[in-house]
Design a protein around this motif. Sequence first.
Motif, PDB file in Angstrom:
ATOM      1  N   SER A 111      42.525  39.564  40.757  1.00  0.00           N
ATOM      2  CA  SER A 111      43.459  39.990  39.717  1.00  0.00           C
ATOM      3  C   SER A 111      44.512  40.900  40.331  1.00  0.00           C
ATOM      4  O   SER A 111      44.211  41.695  41.232  1.00  0.00           O
ATOM      5  N   SER A 117      42.546  49.468  34.925  1.00  0.00           N
ATOM      6  CA  SER A 117      42.634  48.786  33.639  1.00  0.00           C
ATOM      7  C   SER A 117      41.254  48.565  33.020  1.00  0.00           C
ATOM      8  O   SER A 117      40.351  48.018  33.668  1.00  0.00           O
ATOM      9  N   ASP A 119      40.550  46.444  30.949  1.00  0.00           N
ATOM     10  CA  ASP A 119      40.352  45.003  30.781  1.00  0.00           C
ATOM     11  C   ASP A 119      39.474  44.408  31.882  1.00  0.00           C
ATOM     12  O   ASP A 119      38.955  43.297  31.727  1.00  0.00           O
ATOM     13  N   LEU A 120      39.309  45.122  32.986  1.00  0.00           N
ATOM     14  CA  LEU A 120      38.480  44.623  34.082  1.00  0.00           C
ATOM     15  C   LEU A 120      36.995  44.710  33.758  1.00  0.00           C
ATOM     16  O   LEU A 120      36.165  44.073  34.413  1.00  0.00           O
ATOM     17  N   GLY A 121      36.641  45.508  32.757  1.00  0.00           N
ATOM     18  CA  GLY A 121      35.256  45.583  32.311  1.00  0.00           C
ATOM     19  C   GLY A 121      34.437  46.646  33.016  1.00  0.00           C
ATOM     20  O   GLY A 121      34.971  47.581  33.603  1.00  0.00           O
ATOM     21  N   ARG A 150      32.752  53.437  33.117  1.00  0.00           N
ATOM     22  CA  ARG A 150      32.460  51.992  33.137  1.00  0.00           C
ATOM     23  C   ARG A 150      31.606  51.570  34.328  1.00  0.00           C
ATOM     24  O   ARG A 150      31.468  50.384  34.598  1.00  0.00           O
TER      25      ARG A 150
END
Length: 223
Positions: A111, A117, A119-121, A150
Amino acid sequence: MSYDATRDRVEHYFDRTATKVWERLTSDAPVSRIRETVRKGRGQMRAKLLSSLPGDLTGLRVLDAGCGAGQMTHELALRGADVVAVDISPTLVKIAQDRLPQHLQHKVKFSSGDMLSADLGGFDHVIAMDSLIYYSQADIRSALANLGERTRGSVAFTVAPRTPLLMTMWYAGKAFPRSDRSPVMIPHGPARLSKTVSDIGQLNDLGRVNSGFYISQALEFRP
């Protein structure tokens, strides 16, 4: 300079100004004696950061934050990790993807964009080699807080240490016009960084690599 402004400057440098240099430096192509010391030092640092992780990463999700040309990504995938390889430079991400052997392609999701971000989890571990070296103490704290929320295990990363040589280079670099120089590394002391993040986690010293023009300090953050 804010995190966003620094990130944009780093993107411009690696995606436009220094792409060919980094493509060559991270390959087996001949380089100058000075760049050879950098290449050697980066190899030593990769090994140091990888040694902080389990030998077998099968089934674990690992973020290669600032993957560059993909050398760390390759090593993580070889250990069995499910790797998310992200870099602010789309050009370097493409080089990393092209270099990854076909039999490891299914282990990596590439990516381009911000390594922080959401959104990367979530992840079991994060490695950020030389991708936080341009940021202020406050920005590093924010980055570790972001990633720590995270990440179940560790966040292994590097900073530019506050050595006399690096401090001299830092002050000398500030004398040049911004248009004529690469992003400036901001030196940090591990003890001060540790105090800064003490309320959100623990910082461990993984050691330093000093190879000619490559000087870097490895640290491990555990939320």
